[in-house]
Design an enzyme around this catalytic site. Structure first.
Site, PDB file in Angstrom:
ATOM      1  N   GLN A 228      57.141 -97.059  27.661  1.00 41.60           N
ATOM      2  CA  GLN A 228      56.842 -95.875  26.831  1.00 41.60           C
ATOM      3  C   GLN A 228      58.049 -94.969  26.636  1.00 41.60           C
ATOM      4  O   GLN A 228      57.914 -93.904  26.032  1.00 41.60           O
ATOM      5  CB  GLN A 228      55.688 -95.068  27.456  1.00 41.60           C
TER       6      GLN A 228
ATOM      7  N   LYS B 160      56.112-102.369  21.213  1.00 45.45           N
ATOM      8  CA  LYS B 160      55.998-100.901  21.211  1.00 45.45           C
ATOM      9  C   LYS B 160      57.236-100.273  20.574  1.00 45.45           C
ATOM     10  O   LYS B 160      57.337 -99.061  20.436  1.00 45.45           O
ATOM     11  CB  LYS B 160      55.836-100.384  22.641  1.00 45.45           C
TER      12      LYS B 160
ATOM     13  N   ASP C 294      59.748 -98.756  34.632  1.00 53.57           N
ATOM     14  CA  ASP C 294      58.932 -99.287  33.538  1.00 53.57           C
ATOM     15  C   ASP C 294      59.256 -98.461  32.291  1.00 53.57           C
ATOM     16  O   ASP C 294      58.877 -97.291  32.198  1.00 53.57           O
ATOM     17  CB  ASP C 294      57.453 -99.180  33.931  1.00 53.57           C
TER      18      ASP C 294
ATOM     19  N   HIS D 246      50.789 -97.589  34.969  1.00 54.74           N
ATOM     20  CA  HIS D 246      49.948 -98.522  34.216  1.00 54.74           C
ATOM     21  C   HIS D 246      49.567 -99.669  35.163  1.00 54.74           C
ATOM     22  O   HIS D 246      50.326 -99.994  36.084  1.00 54.74           O
ATOM     23  CB  HIS D 246      50.782 -99.041  33.043  1.00 54.74           C
TER      24      HIS D 246
ATOM     25  N   CYS E  78      44.359 -98.347  30.800  1.00 50.42           N
ATOM     26  CA  CYS E  78      44.932 -99.243  31.823  1.00 50.42           C
ATOM     27  C   CYS E  78      45.615 -98.451  32.935  1.00 50.42           C
ATOM     28  O   CYS E  78      46.677 -98.860  33.443  1.00 50.42           O
ATOM     29  CB  CYS E  78      45.927-100.238  31.218  1.00 50.42           C
TER      30      CYS E  78
HETATM   31  N1  C6P Z   1      50.346 -99.744  27.408  1.00 47.52           N
HETATM   32  C1  C6P Z   1      48.799 -98.453  26.039  1.00 47.52           C
HETATM   33  O1  C6P Z   1      48.004 -98.327  25.128  1.00 47.52           O
HETATM   34  P1  C6P Z   1      52.571-104.857  27.605  1.00 47.52           P
HETATM   35  O2  C6P Z   1      51.107-104.956  27.403  1.00 47.52           O
HETATM   36  O3  C6P Z   1      53.090-105.873  28.584  1.00 47.52           O
HETATM   37  O4  C6P Z   1      53.349-104.822  26.332  1.00 47.52           O
HETATM   38  O5  C6P Z   1      52.842-103.395  28.238  1.00 47.52           O
HETATM   39  C2  C6P Z   1      52.197-103.008  29.413  1.00 47.52           C
HETATM   40  C3  C6P Z   1      52.510-101.584  29.735  1.00 47.52           C
HETATM   41  C4  C6P Z   1      53.286-101.306  30.839  1.00 47.52           C
HETATM   42  N2  C6P Z   1      53.646-100.049  31.163  1.00 47.52           N
HETATM   43  C5  C6P Z   1      53.262 -98.997  30.427  1.00 47.52           C
HETATM   44  C6  C6P Z   1      53.708 -97.635  30.805  1.00 47.52           C
HETATM   45  C7  C6P Z   1      52.462 -99.210  29.291  1.00 47.52           C
HETATM   46  O6  C6P Z   1      52.083 -98.165  28.556  1.00 47.52           O
HETATM   47  C8  C6P Z   1      52.071-100.533  28.948  1.00 47.52           C
HETATM   48  C9  C6P Z   1      51.151-100.789  27.788  1.00 47.52           C
HETATM   49  C10 C6P Z   1      49.482 -99.786  26.245  1.00 47.52           C
HETATM   50  O7  C6P Z   1      49.084 -97.522  26.797  1.00 47.52           O
HETATM   51  C11 C6P Z   1      48.515-100.907  26.250  1.00 47.52           C
HETATM   52  S1  C6P Z   1      47.451-100.873  27.646  1.00 47.52           S
END
Ligand code: C6P
Length: 406
Positions: free
Chosen positions: A203, A226, A200, A123, A365
């Site tokens: 997910q 999430k 990370d 991401h 993203c």
């Molecule tokens: N992905 C998606 O729709 P934040 O925004 O800080 O809570 O998470 C960022 C982020 C970081 N790593 C991974 C693997 C992610 O999937 C995400 C967020 C969302 O896939 C929003 S772009």
């Protein structure tokens, strides 16, 4: 224990909504999850009955709010099986956790010519902070390549590690491909080269149990929203020996021991990394979300979502002509990215929406991953613990209907 998805759904008021006169089919859980009543009620209750700033007051409410905030830290520690609450830093989310680490780790550990390793399926929030740090320090970003099926090439990964490698950063689960990466193996190999690892977990944490002591990663980041918790709260886990050494990220209240114009000293862990008033309402509600998840049982959640994912992949592949699903057949978590023939992802997403089906479209993203796949974007259905086989049926029928229109 039987997993009763219908009774689970009753905990989520939003799922009763109609969209364009159709029952909502919410399949955008990778972006954010819906909140159970207990999470929202915990926030309302704390604002109405407890609210006061934490770690500051001698008065009753401040102490009560502080106790809730610190009890939440312990709930998070238990959830990811960290050794100590000193290893749990509250942040605004995965993105802030990684930015914090990129700054602090960069300051202490990285010099010109050093290398940071990321994977081809990250991401943006696990790419851009490292690019910014590399630009500041004159360091270089290296990329673990992946196969056409969406799996990391471990033989190539090993070749990237050398005396200049400072850190490996990799996602546990791809938010686009659903690939569950063999992070334990990545960590073992990196450690054999004396290199620490950031995982990370944005997910992975909503879908299966994670264990810091078993994974043995040095850092781990995830987001509350999430995980059926509120927005604006996340976690950076770091091994205590690392966090002890790293310099603070932001300066301000809370992160200091003593301040004078001659000499300022920093607070102990984890407060050294928590400048300013923390979102103590959200930390408490995150703990409620974690209690909710562990009450259902992470193994039950995992099995339920795996069943939905397998069922959806089979039906989509078998019944939709021109269906192209991205990501591996095995080690595939509750995320399905797809394209049908040459139908644009935005058209598919918009028309599914008219049927009440919420999916995400675009590059998610992860633009470098899109370049690797040679596409502009995908349609993505991502499942949560409240989704049902009937909703998968609605998705498949919806895709077929849209496909007929083109
Ligand atoms: N992905 C998606 O729709 P934040 O925004 O800080 O809570 O998470 C960022 C982020 C970081 N790593 C991974 C693997 C992610 O999937 C995400 C967020 C969302 O896939 C929003 S772009």
């Amino acid at each position: 224990m039987m997993y009763d998805v219908n009774s689970v759904r009753e905990d989520f008021p939003i799922l009763a909504r109609q969209i364009y006169g159709k029952p909502l089919v919410y399949l955008d859980n990778g972006a954010t999850t819906q909140k159970p009543r207990c999470v929202v009620e915990a926030m309302v209750d704390e604002y109405y009955n407890v609210n006061a700033n934490v770690h500051r007051g001698v008065h009753f409410l401040s102490q009560q709010a502080t106790d809730l905030h610190e009890a939440s830290r312990e709930t998070v520690r238990r959830f990811i099986n960290a050794r100590s609450v000193n290893e749990i830093v509250f942040t605004r989310g995965t993105t802030e956790s990684i930015n914090l680490l990129a700054f602090s780790f960069g300051e202490l550990m990285v010099k010109e010519g050093d290398e940071i390793v990321v994977s081809a399926m990250e991401h943006h929030s696990n790419i851009v902070p490292w690019q910014m740090m590399c630009a500041r320090k004159g360091a270089v970003l290296k990329v673990i390549p992946m196969t056409d099926e969406g799996e990391l090439q471990l033989d190539e990964y090993v070749k990237l590690l050398n005396a200049k490698t400072r850190l490996v950063c990799c996602t546990h689960v791809s938010n686009v491909l659903g690939t569950v990466n063999p992070v334990k193996e990545l960590i073992r190999v990196a450690h054999a080269h004396g290199v620490p690892v950031l995982i990370d977990g944005a997910q992975s944490t909503p879908h299966f149990a994670v264990d810091m002591q078993d994974l043995d990663c040095d850092f781990f980041a995830f987001s509350g929203h999430k995980l059926y918790g509120p927005t604006g709260i996340g976690v950076l886990y770091g091994k205590e020996e690392w966090l002890d050494r790293l310099p603070p990220y932001q300066g301000g209240g809370e992160m200091i021991k003593n301040v004078s114009f001659d000499l300022t000293t920093y607070n102990e862990l984890p407060y050294k990394f928590e400048a300013g008033t923390p979102d103590y309402i959200a930390s408490h509600a995150l703990a409620k979300a974690i209690d909710y998840l562990t009450g259902l049982g992470m193994d039950n959640v995992f099995r339920h979502e795996q069943d939905l994912t397998r069922y959806a992949m089979e039906r989509m592949q078998d019944e939709v002509e021109g269906m192209r699903i991205f990501g591996p057949a095995e080690h595939h978590d509750a995320v399905i990215s797809f394209l049908v023939r040459d139908i644009h992802h935005l058209d598919m997403g918009t028309l599914l929406d008219r049927l009440g089906i919420a999916v995400r479209t675009g590059h998610h993203c992860a633009e470098p991953l899109m370049h690797r796949l040679g596409i502009e974007g995908t349609v993505r259905a991502s499942f949560g613990l409240y989704n049902t086989r009937q909703e998968v049926d609605a998705l498949v029928e919806g895709i077929k209907r849209v496909a007929q229109m083109f």
